[in-house]
Design a protein around this motif. Structure first.
Motif, mmCIF file in Angstrom:
data_model
loop_
_atom_site.group_PDB
_atom_site.id
_atom_site.type_symbol
_atom_site.label_atom_id
_atom_site.label_comp_id
_atom_site.label_asym_id
_atom_site.label_seq_id
_atom_site.Cartn_x
_atom_site.Cartn_y
_atom_site.Cartn_z
ATOM 1 N N MET A 1 -14.398 1.641 -13.464
ATOM 2 C CA MET A 1 -14.386 2.727 -12.727
ATOM 3 C C MET A 1 -15.373 3.549 -12.231
ATOM 4 S SD MET A 1 -10.890 4.428 -13.951
ATOM 5 C CE MET A 1 -10.806 5.835 -13.066
ATOM 6 N N ASP A 2 -15.674 3.629 -10.931
ATOM 7 C CA ASP A 2 -16.978 4.628 -10.531
ATOM 8 C C ASP A 2 -16.395 5.857 -10.120
ATOM 9 O OD1 ASP A 2 -19.545 5.119 -9.655
ATOM 10 O OD2 ASP A 2 -18.998 3.696 -7.724
ATOM 11 N N VAL A 3 -16.818 6.748 -10.923
ATOM 12 C CA VAL A 3 -16.638 8.320 -10.784
ATOM 13 C C VAL A 3 -17.690 9.208 -10.537
ATOM 14 C CG1 VAL A 3 -15.351 10.410 -11.775
ATOM 15 C CG2 VAL A 3 -14.354 8.003 -11.976
ATOM 16 N N HIS A 4 -17.917 9.829 -9.584
ATOM 17 C CA HIS A 4 -18.838 10.949 -9.201
ATOM 18 C C HIS A 4 -18.344 12.363 -9.265
ATOM 19 C CE1 HIS A 4 -21.632 7.395 -8.214
ATOM 20 N NE2 HIS A 4 -20.502 6.879 -7.680
ATOM 21 N N VAL A 5 -18.937 13.292 -9.827
ATOM 22 C CA VAL A 5 -18.561 14.420 -9.796
ATOM 23 C C VAL A 5 -19.534 15.426 -9.309
ATOM 24 C CG1 VAL A 5 -17.566 16.664 -11.265
ATOM 25 C CG2 VAL A 5 -17.270 14.023 -11.967
ATOM 26 N N ARG A 6 -19.124 16.136 -8.409
ATOM 27 C CA ARG A 6 -20.153 17.340 -7.756
ATOM 28 C C ARG A 6 -19.586 18.643 -7.734
ATOM 29 N NH1 ARG A 6 -20.619 13.614 -2.181
ATOM 30 N NH2 ARG A 6 -21.434 11.791 -2.935
ATOM 31 N N GLY A 7 -20.493 19.546 -8.260
ATOM 32 C CA GLY A 7 -20.256 20.965 -7.859
ATOM 33 C C GLY A 7 -19.786 21.625 -9.387
ATOM 34 N N ARG A 28 -11.679 1.387 -5.584
ATOM 35 C CA ARG A 28 -12.415 2.131 -5.000
ATOM 36 C C ARG A 28 -12.819 3.213 -5.831
ATOM 37 N NH1 ARG A 28 -7.694 2.847 -0.713
ATOM 38 N NH2 ARG A 28 -7.383 0.485 -0.268
ATOM 39 N N PRO A 29 -14.300 3.622 -5.426
ATOM 40 C CA PRO A 29 -14.866 4.856 -6.144
ATOM 41 C C PRO A 29 -14.325 6.208 -5.871
ATOM 42 C CG PRO A 29 -16.231 4.260 -4.233
ATOM 43 C CD PRO A 29 -15.136 3.043 -4.227
ATOM 44 N N VAL A 30 -14.528 6.892 -6.969
ATOM 45 C CA VAL A 30 -13.801 8.324 -6.865
ATOM 46 C C VAL A 30 -14.754 9.364 -6.805
ATOM 47 C CG1 VAL A 30 -12.455 10.008 -8.150
ATOM 48 C CG2 VAL A 30 -11.790 7.445 -8.191
ATOM 49 N N THR A 31 -14.738 10.310 -5.853
ATOM 50 C CA THR A 31 -15.413 11.421 -5.662
ATOM 51 C C THR A 31 -14.768 12.747 -6.026
ATOM 52 O OG1 THR A 31 -16.834 10.556 -4.232
ATOM 53 C CG2 THR A 31 -17.032 13.107 -4.255
ATOM 54 N N VAL A 32 -15.367 13.503 -7.206
ATOM 55 C CA VAL A 32 -14.527 14.645 -7.667
ATOM 56 C C VAL A 32 -15.434 15.839 -7.033
ATOM 57 C CG1 VAL A 32 -13.720 16.041 -9.488
ATOM 58 C CG2 VAL A 32 -13.687 13.586 -9.795
ATOM 59 N N ARG A 33 -14.880 16.627 -6.122
ATOM 60 C CA ARG A 33 -15.539 17.801 -5.748
ATOM 61 C C ARG A 33 -15.133 19.085 -6.360
ATOM 62 N NH1 ARG A 33 -19.033 18.751 -1.697
ATOM 63 N NH2 ARG A 33 -18.834 16.565 -1.085
ATOM 64 N N HIS A 46 -7.509 9.719 0.193
ATOM 65 C CA HIS A 46 -7.846 8.358 0.079
ATOM 66 C C HIS A 46 -8.398 7.847 1.599
ATOM 67 C CE1 HIS A 46 -5.120 8.835 -3.310
ATOM 68 N NE2 HIS A 46 -4.271 9.257 -2.416
ATOM 69 N N ASP A 47 -9.163 6.948 1.550
ATOM 70 C CA ASP A 47 -9.599 6.260 2.847
ATOM 71 C C ASP A 47 -9.977 4.703 2.305
ATOM 72 O OD1 ASP A 47 -12.328 6.408 1.892
ATOM 73 O OD2 ASP A 47 -12.626 8.118 3.215
ATOM 74 N N ASP A 48 -10.501 4.120 3.154
ATOM 75 C CA ASP A 48 -10.878 2.486 2.914
ATOM 76 C C ASP A 48 -11.937 2.577 2.092
ATOM 77 O OD1 ASP A 48 -8.906 1.825 4.296
ATOM 78 O OD2 ASP A 48 -9.833 1.464 6.257
ATOM 79 N N HIS A 49 -12.924 3.853 1.935
ATOM 80 C CA HIS A 49 -14.135 3.831 1.165
ATOM 81 C C HIS A 49 -14.107 4.361 -0.333
ATOM 82 C CE1 HIS A 49 -16.142 2.585 4.928
ATOM 83 N NE2 HIS A 49 -15.415 3.417 5.433
ATOM 84 N N GLY A 50 -12.712 4.941 -0.470
ATOM 85 C CA GLY A 50 -12.693 5.725 -1.742
ATOM 86 C C GLY A 50 -11.573 6.773 -1.965
ATOM 87 N N HIS A 51 -11.733 7.321 -2.973
ATOM 88 C CA HIS A 51 -10.744 8.295 -3.352
ATOM 89 C C HIS A 51 -11.535 9.691 -3.418
ATOM 90 C CE1 HIS A 51 -7.684 5.292 -4.139
ATOM 91 N NE2 HIS A 51 -8.755 4.794 -4.824
ATOM 92 N N ARG A 52 -10.966 10.925 -2.903
ATOM 93 C CA ARG A 52 -11.741 12.198 -3.305
ATOM 94 C C ARG A 52 -10.731 13.181 -3.803
ATOM 95 N NH1 ARG A 52 -14.823 15.624 1.459
ATOM 96 N NH2 ARG A 52 -15.283 17.492 0.264
ATOM 97 N N LEU A 53 -11.119 13.588 -4.925
ATOM 98 C CA LEU A 53 -10.559 14.701 -5.516
ATOM 99 C C LEU A 53 -11.027 15.918 -5.509
ATOM 100 C CD1 LEU A 53 -8.319 16.177 -7.650
ATOM 101 C CD2 LEU A 53 -9.720 14.893 -9.561
ATOM 102 N N THR A 54 -10.256 16.992 -5.176
ATOM 103 C CA THR A 54 -10.943 18.458 -4.692
ATOM 104 C C THR A 54 -10.192 19.297 -5.742
ATOM 105 O OG1 THR A 54 -11.585 18.028 -2.491
ATOM 106 C CG2 THR A 54 -11.329 20.108 -3.303
ATOM 107 N N ILE A 55 -10.805 20.001 -6.444
ATOM 108 C CA ILE A 55 -10.356 20.996 -7.545
ATOM 109 C C ILE A 55 -11.087 22.318 -7.678
ATOM 110 C CG2 ILE A 55 -11.550 19.542 -9.398
ATOM 111 C CD1 ILE A 55 -9.095 19.998 -11.208
ATOM 112 N N SER A 56 -10.314 23.007 -8.028
ATOM 113 C CA SER A 56 -11.109 24.327 -8.363
ATOM 114 C C SER A 56 -11.890 24.401 -9.644
ATOM 115 C CB SER A 56 -10.001 25.719 -8.501
ATOM 116 O OG SER A 56 -9.187 25.523 -9.473
ATOM 117 N N ARG A 57 -12.847 25.169 -9.700
ATOM 118 C CA ARG A 57 -13.707 25.253 -11.047
ATOM 119 C C ARG A 57 -12.821 25.763 -12.102
ATOM 120 N NH1 ARG A 57 -18.801 25.662 -13.279
ATOM 121 N NH2 ARG A 57 -19.778 25.060 -11.273
#
Length: 249
Positions: A1-7, A28-33, A46-57
């Motif tokens: 699993m490829d997970v990237h966390v930002r912010g 697919r890779p996961v971006t956590v914002r 979700h899209d063909d390039h990956g998943h995006r999770l947006t969450i509050s601090r």
């Protein structure tokens, strides 16, 4: 699993990744914002390039952060594998259920929330086998207690100017919470959740708590498209009609 966390802090999400990947994988890779706004709701796209999770601090640094991540990874897993609960069009099912009926706007909004509960049941079926459910029980209990305490008290001739929990959807939410706990054997018969659920049901005479609990708890663990569509149509009709037992027959 490829997970990237930002912010924000990566640890809860990377810890959830390590645990989740012992049983499942995401192609697919996961971006956590992580957003600064405390009002930011947890959202997944979700899209063909990956998943995006947006969450509050606030959520990302809470005691439930790892469990929230596991829950959202489970949604991503179902999305990638075309699980009926995640491929069925909610709009289509609600249209089928409510064709020819006149439904209040608030109830229509609640029908979408109920559909999300059904998706959540299947997401929780995935991750609940990996981590203890104690934190989830505490979260559900606190949320239900707050909703019951915030029920509106109407005065004749007064217009309510402040928001409060809607008693009918609160009762359905209580049925969902109990169903989830019973589906995974998380609470005993004397748990406070039952008292809160009965209080919620008392405030919503048109909602049959036991019937809605059955709708959620009895969802097939491995439904086909037709079976899941029928389950979603049945529970939608039950809520819109105000008579769970009759509408489900």
């Amino acid at each position: 699993m490829d997970v990237h966390v930002r912010g924000g802090p990566a640890e809860p999400f990377l810890g959830a990744r390590d645990l989740f990947s012992t049983e499942y994988d995401l192609e697919r890779p996961v971006t956590v914002r992580i957003e600064q706004s405390p009002d930011e709701r947890t959202r997944v796209s979700h899209d063909d390039h990956g998943h995006r999770l947006t969450i509050s601090r606030q959520a990302a640094t809470s005691a439930m952060a790892r469990e929230l991540a596991l829950h959202e990874f489970a949604h991503m897993h179902h999305h990638e594998r075309g699980h009926p609960s995640h491929t069925q069009s909610t709009e289509e099912a609600i249209f089928l259920a409510l064709a020819g009926r006149s439904v209040e706007r608030r109830k229509l909004t609640h029908c979408y929330q109920i559909a999300n509960h059904m998706k959540d049941v299947y997401a929780d079926d995935v991750w609940m086998a990996m981590a203890p459910g104690d934190k989830l029980v505490g979260f559900l209990e606190a949320s239900l207690a707050a909703a019951v305490a915030d029920r509106p008290v109407e005065q004749p001739g007064w217009e309510r100017l402040t928001p409060a929990s809607d008693p009918e959807i609160t009762a359905v939410n209580a049925a969902f919470a109990l169903a989830l706990c019973e589906r995974h054997d998380l609470v005993g018969e004397g748990h406070r959740m039952y008292d809160l659920a009965h209080a919620a049901a008392h405030d919503a005479a048109d909602v049959d708590l036991a019937e809605f609990k059955r709708h959620f708890e009895s969802l097939s663990p491995d439904p086909d498209e037709s079976e899941f569509r029928k389950a979603l149509v049945d529970v939608t009709r039950a809520y819109a009609s105000g008579d769970g037992e009759r509408a489900a027959d």
